[in-house]
Write a protein that holds these residues in place. Structure first.
Motif, PDB file in Angstrom:
ATOM      1  N   SER A  22       0.854  -1.189   0.000  1.00 42.35           N
ATOM      2  CA  SER A  22       0.000   0.000   0.000  1.00 42.35           C
ATOM      3  C   SER A  22       0.888   1.237   0.000  1.00 42.35           C
ATOM      4  CB  SER A  22      -0.906   0.015   1.223  1.00 42.35           C
ATOM      5  OG  SER A  22      -0.124   0.134   2.373  1.00 42.35           O
ATOM      6  N   TYR A  23       0.291   2.334  -0.409  1.00 45.03           N
ATOM      7  CA  TYR A  23       1.031   3.584  -0.479  1.00 45.03           C
ATOM      8  C   TYR A  23       0.170   4.680   0.137  1.00 45.03           C
ATOM      9  CZ  TYR A  23       3.103   7.762  -2.466  1.00 45.03           C
ATOM     10  OH  TYR A  23       3.649   8.997  -2.624  1.00 45.03           O
ATOM     11  N   HIS A  24       0.777   5.439   1.054  1.00 43.31           N
ATOM     12  CA  HIS A  24       0.063   6.537   1.710  1.00 43.31           C
ATOM     13  C   HIS A  24       0.575   7.865   1.194  1.00 43.31           C
ATOM     14  CE1 HIS A  24      -2.067   4.631   5.075  1.00 43.31           C
ATOM     15  NE2 HIS A  24      -1.159   3.697   4.922  1.00 43.31           N
ATOM     16  N   GLN A  25      -0.326   8.802   1.137  1.00 44.62           N
ATOM     17  CA  GLN A  25       0.115  10.168   0.856  1.00 44.62           C
ATOM     18  C   GLN A  25      -0.765  11.110   1.661  1.00 44.62           C
ATOM     19  OE1 GLN A  25      -0.685  11.988  -2.994  1.00 44.62           O
ATOM     20  NE2 GLN A  25       1.470  12.549  -3.071  1.00 44.62           N
ATOM     21  N   THR A  26      -0.120  11.895   2.524  1.00 42.72           N
ATOM     22  CA  THR A  26      -0.884  12.878   3.295  1.00 42.72           C
ATOM     23  C   THR A  26      -0.595  14.252   2.735  1.00 42.72           C
ATOM     24  OG1 THR A  26      -0.729  11.493   5.234  1.00 42.72           O
ATOM     25  CG2 THR A  26      -1.371  13.766   5.585  1.00 42.72           C
ATOM     26  N   LEU A  27      -1.654  14.956   2.351  1.00 49.74           N
ATOM     27  CA  LEU A  27      -1.440  16.286   1.785  1.00 49.74           C
ATOM     28  C   LEU A  27      -1.405  17.331   2.878  1.00 49.74           C
ATOM     29  CD1 LEU A  27      -3.637  16.167  -1.412  1.00 49.74           C
ATOM     30  CD2 LEU A  27      -1.206  15.735  -1.173  1.00 49.74           C
ATOM     31  N   TRP A  28      -2.467  17.386   3.677  1.00 43.89           N
ATOM     32  CA  TRP A  28      -2.468  18.314   4.796  1.00 43.89           C
ATOM     33  C   TRP A  28      -3.492  17.826   5.807  1.00 43.89           C
ATOM     34  CZ3 TRP A  28      -4.587  19.865   0.076  1.00 43.89           C
ATOM     35  CH2 TRP A  28      -5.967  20.118   0.060  1.00 43.89           C
ATOM     36  N   ASN A  29      -3.444  18.433   6.973  1.00 48.03           N
ATOM     37  CA  ASN A  29      -4.423  18.058   7.990  1.00 48.03           C
ATOM     38  C   ASN A  29      -5.701  18.840   7.769  1.00 48.03           C
ATOM     39  OD1 ASN A  29      -3.231  16.063   9.385  1.00 48.03           O
ATOM     40  ND2 ASN A  29      -2.397  17.380  10.997  1.00 48.03           N
ATOM     41  N   TRP A  30      -6.768  18.126   7.704  1.00 49.06           N
ATOM     42  CA  TRP A  30      -8.061  18.755   7.458  1.00 49.06           C
ATOM     43  C   TRP A  30      -8.613  19.244   8.788  1.00 49.06           C
ATOM     44  CZ3 TRP A  30     -12.909  15.454   5.865  1.00 49.06           C
ATOM     45  CH2 TRP A  30     -13.989  16.318   5.660  1.00 49.06           C
ATOM     46  N   ILE A  31      -8.681  18.343   9.755  1.00 50.75           N
ATOM     47  CA  ILE A  31      -9.197  18.675  11.081  1.00 50.75           C
ATOM     48  C   ILE A  31      -8.142  18.237  12.082  1.00 50.75           C
ATOM     49  CG2 ILE A  31     -10.977  18.180  12.782  1.00 50.75           C
ATOM     50  CD1 ILE A  31     -12.831  17.516  10.447  1.00 50.75           C
ATOM     51  N   ASP A  32      -7.785  19.118  12.999  1.00 50.34           N
ATOM     52  CA  ASP A  32      -6.837  18.725  14.034  1.00 50.34           C
ATOM     53  C   ASP A  32      -7.280  19.362  15.337  1.00 50.34           C
ATOM     54  OD1 ASP A  32      -4.783  17.803  15.450  1.00 50.34           O
ATOM     55  OD2 ASP A  32      -3.198  18.858  14.360  1.00 50.34           O
ATOM     56  N   THR A  33      -8.065  18.636  16.107  1.00 46.92           N
ATOM     57  CA  THR A  33      -8.471  19.123  17.422  1.00 46.92           C
ATOM     58  C   THR A  33      -8.017  18.101  18.434  1.00 46.92           C
ATOM     59  OG1 THR A  33     -10.562  17.982  17.316  1.00 46.92           O
ATOM     60  CG2 THR A  33     -10.534  20.226  16.486  1.00 46.92           C
ATOM     61  N   SER A  34      -8.242  18.403  19.682  1.00 48.98           N
ATOM     62  CA  SER A  34      -7.757  17.496  20.716  1.00 48.98           C
ATOM     63  C   SER A  34      -8.367  16.126  20.500  1.00 48.98           C
ATOM     64  CB  SER A  34      -8.137  18.042  22.089  1.00 48.98           C
ATOM     65  OG  SER A  34      -9.527  18.280  22.112  1.00 48.98           O
ATOM     66  N   GLY A  35      -7.529  15.160  20.304  1.00 49.77           N
ATOM     67  CA  GLY A  35      -7.998  13.779  20.223  1.00 49.77           C
ATOM     68  C   GLY A  35      -8.442  13.354  18.851  1.00 49.77           C
ATOM     69  N   MET A  36      -8.525  14.272  17.889  1.00 48.21           N
ATOM     70  CA  MET A  36      -8.950  13.831  16.568  1.00 48.21           C
ATOM     71  C   MET A  36      -8.132  14.535  15.506  1.00 48.21           C
ATOM     72  SD  MET A  36     -12.668  13.515  14.899  1.00 48.21           S
ATOM     73  CE  MET A  36     -13.149  15.014  14.106  1.00 48.21           C
ATOM     74  N   THR A  37      -7.469  13.747  14.684  1.00 45.32           N
ATOM     75  CA  THR A  37      -6.744  14.290  13.551  1.00 45.32           C
ATOM     76  C   THR A  37      -7.273  13.618  12.300  1.00 45.32           C
ATOM     77  OG1 THR A  37      -4.851  14.353  15.002  1.00 45.32           O
ATOM     78  CG2 THR A  37      -4.468  14.823  12.697  1.00 45.32           C
TER      79      THR A  37
END
Lengths: 629, 99
Positions: free
Chosen positions: A62-77
């Motif tokens: 498998s291949y992952h690609q992360t572009l940017w963080n959409w939601i980043d709050t305490s406990g949830m990314t």
């Protein structure tokens, strides 16, 4: 090249933005270039990514690609991140490839429509949403694509919005699938509260560790996901939207039925297969639902008058096969049928569109006939599509995929004999209704004079799809016939193989295949006996006898629409009709109360300065008194 | 102490002013009554300041004086306008803003 994966959903999205923001300033040919070009470039990008990805398969699956963080709050990314493996690559290839052919076809098919740019904008957005769905690395991004697909189907089904009927069909599709989506969302919430992550891979590995097989939570989440999948894929009991969804332009039906929306449910279940293996009972339900849907839809398809309705019911039926395969644990077989079905169903819809186009938007098959000589390209491609759907043995792709599913239904430890018998009967019905269409539309006397063959932009997709409908099946051939396992080898990197029941050998398989062959051919033969002009037993029941209750029942899709109408729509409408609305009544009382209070209070506004001064004085005294106490 | 009679005086003055404000119909008399009430309040501040030996009372008195001057200048302008428009100084005649 593999890091270009983000381009695949981005290109159709960019196409959508260009078309949507151009505001009618682009000429028709520019619109077509942007609309087809964006999806075509996405298909090329997919090929480049695949060329990079396939050789490194054995080492890295498998291949992952992360572009940017959409939601980043305490406990949830939650990231905008893509996940590529054998399963998503297959889906992406089908969506962009078939999607491009459908776009190309639409460039000519929609040429006279006033909403040309709007059409391509919606189609591009549809493809972008579906690509987001299949490439998503986490469930929230998947859900974004999932909802995007629902939105686009709403927009496209109601594309000719001046017809109130079409608007109703669009709303129906939107609302019915929304029921499934709500269940799916609840499933997501449960998974998140349990595991504090939404990554598909992590959730599944954590679930396999935390939940024993058959545990309550696993069952609940699996059922909720199943309801979501059932809604999108038009399976029982949320299947009622699909036959009406053909209100949209024909290329839309091709896109919805072949490459995008209805396959989303199949993809979801295959993607979450670790979760579903934790709930064997739910898997059994999937198989039974698939079987029930395929029989219900196949019998309904037998008596429809509208060419696109027949095809819509046939989609439900074929997706039923996929669900059946998913239910018995034959993950790869389900996706193989998805692949072949995408080819032949896109082909059938586009060929039907070509028929409709040349007959001035005539869709009733009883006003068609004898088109064989006038539309030879359409006839031959339609014939290939129908043959593939009925599973004509050896030469068509549909045979190999359907046979694999039926063999799985026979040999899987999760299956039962009666499931196999039901599916076999379904295969017979498939042959019957597909060739009923062929014989009615292309044989006999000419009832409506056609205008002539479609142009090149419509013919090329037909020919390419016909070629695919014949050849894709050779990717996977059973043990008894050459034993080619390219497809299952490929998908084994993403999906587990099915275990066979003990004692299943090639002689079993050969006998089973003969049964499938006989069923398919028997269906086609029956169709010839019943529907060929000058047939031995002319089938009166599907002709004019609309008044027969059994036929009416089948035409209405076993009366589900009427049942839901009585059970939900009418009671709800009567509750909410204007004067007698219960919910509104409460708010009306509130409003009346507020109005009378205001009436009383306004009497104190006398306009006399001394009265105001007196009230201020009294009020101050009361306040002082209050604090002094 | 001196402050108690001063406070009693200021309460009496305030009460008289209030009664005047409520009972008079002539808007000029109502303004006069308001001034009496303001002065009563100012006297209470002076008394309080003297009682605690703080300068705050006198500062408040200066404020109230300024406020009273400002209030009178604005109010007299309004009164002039009203008498010009209604040809009367009867406060009850100016009740066009009733709800």
């Amino acid at each position: 090249m593999i890091n270009l994966i983000w381009l695949i959903p981005a290109l159709p999205l960019a196409g959508f933005l260009v078309l949507a923001l151009s505001g009618g300033r682009l000429s028709r040919s520019q619109v077509a270039w942007v609309g087809c070009g964006s999806v075509g470039t996405a298909a090329v990008t997919t090929a480049l990514v695949a060329a990079d990805f396939l050789p490194i398969f054995p080492g890295r699956e498998s291949y992952h690609q992360t572009l940017w963080n959409w939601i980043d709050t305490s406990g949830m990314t939650v990231g905008i991140s893509w996940y590529l493996d054998a399963l998503s690559l297959l889906m992406v290839a089908v969506i962009t490839g078939i999607g491009f052919l459908i776009h190309l076809y639409s460039a000519e098919y929609m040429a006279d429509d006033e909403g040309y740019a709007r059409f391509f904008a919606y189609m591009n957005l549809f493809v972008a949403a579906m690509l987001t769905l299949v490439l998503a690395d986490n469930l929230l991004l998947l859900y974004l694509g999932w909802e995007g697909v629902g939105l686009c189907s709403y927009l496209l089904i109601g594309f000719w919005y001046r017809e109130p009927e079409y608007g109703t069909a669009a709303q129906k599709a939107f609302i019915v699938t929304r029921i499934g989506d709500t269940a799916f969302a609840i499933g997501l919430f449960i998974l998140f509260t349990q595991f504090k992550t939404l990554s598909i891979q992590q959730v599944q590995s954590l679930a396999t560790e935390a939940w024993p097989v058959g545990s309550n939570l696993a069952m609940i989440v699996a059922v909720l996901f199943l309801i979501g999948a059932v809604g999108k894929s038009a399976q029982l009991p949320l299947q009622v939207w699909l036959p009406d969804a053909m209100a949209g332009p024909t290329p839309v039906s091709a896109l919805i039925h072949a490459a995008t929306m209805v396959t989303a449910g199949v993809y979801l279940i295959a993607r979450m297969h670790h979760l579903f293996t934790l709930a064997p009972l739910v898997q059994e339900i999937i198989a039974v639902l698939g079987l029930a849907t395929l029989l219900l839809a196949a019998t309904s398809a037998l008596v429809q008058h509208d060419i696109k309705r027949v095809l819509a019911y046939s989609t439900m039926s074929q997706i039923g096969y996929m669900f059946l395969a998913l239910g018995v644990g034959a993950w790869s077989a389900a996706l193989f049928h998805f692949l072949t079905h995408s080819c032949f169903k896109a082909l059938l819809f586009l060929a039907a569109g070509s028929v409709i186009h040349s007959l001035h938007h005539e869709q009733d098959i009883f006003r068609m006939g004898g088109l064989r000589r006038h539309l030879p390209w359409t006839f031959w491609t339609f014939l290939i599509g129908a043959a593939a759907m009925s599973g004509v043995p050896l030469i068509t792709s549909g045979f190999y995929s359907k046979d694999w599913i039926l063999w799985s239904a026979w040999s899987s430890p999760l299956s039962h004999r009666w499931i196999w018998f039901g599916a076999l009967f379904g295969a017979l019905l498939t042959g019957l209704y597909s060739f009923r269409l062929i014989f009615r539309v292309f044989f006999g006397e000419v009832r409506t004079q056609p205008t002539g063959e479609p142009g090149l932009a419509m013919r090329v997709p037909l020919v390419v799809l016909a070629f695919l409908a014949l050849t894709v099946g050779f990717l996977e051939m059973p043990h008894t016939l050459g034993n080619v396992t390219l497809f299952s080898d490929y998908l084994s990197h993403a999906l587990p193989a099915m275990e066979l029941l003990p004692g299943m050998d090639e002689s079993h398989e050969a006998r089973e295949q003969i049964a499938v062959t006989v069923a398919a051919l028997l269906g086609i033969g029956l169709a010839a006996l019943l529907f060929l002009p000058g047939a031995l037993f002319p089938a009166r029941w599907s002709d004019q006898s609309k008044d027969r209750p059994s036929v009416t029942l089948l035409q209405g899709g076993w009366g589900f629409d009427r049942l839901y109408d009585r059970m939900f729509v009418r009671p709800w409408c009567s509750l909410t009709r204007h004067p007698g609305d219960i919910l509104d009544r409460g708010y009306e009382w509130l409003a009346v109360g507020a109005a009378s209070c205001h009436g009383w209070m306004s009497h104190t506004q006398t306009g006399h300065v001394r009265w105001y001064a007196a009230t201020i004085a009294v009020g101050t005294l009361m306040l002082i008194g209050l604090f002094a106490m | 102490m001196l402050s108690t009679p001063a406070l009693v005086l200021s309460i009496m003055l305030f009460g008289l002013g209030l009664i005047g404000l409520l009972s008079r119909r002539n808007i000029l008399y109502m303004l006069l009554s308001l001034e009496i009430m303001l002065n009563a309040a100012a006297l209470a501040f002076i008394a309080g300041g003297a009682r605690w030996g703080q300068v705050d009372g006198e500062i408040m008195f200066l404020f109230i004086l300024t406020l009273a001057a400002a209030e009178v200048s604005v109010a007299l302008g309004i009164v002039l306008q009203l008498s010009h428009r209604f040809r009367t100084l009867d406060a009850d005649a100016f009740c066009e803003m009733r709800g």
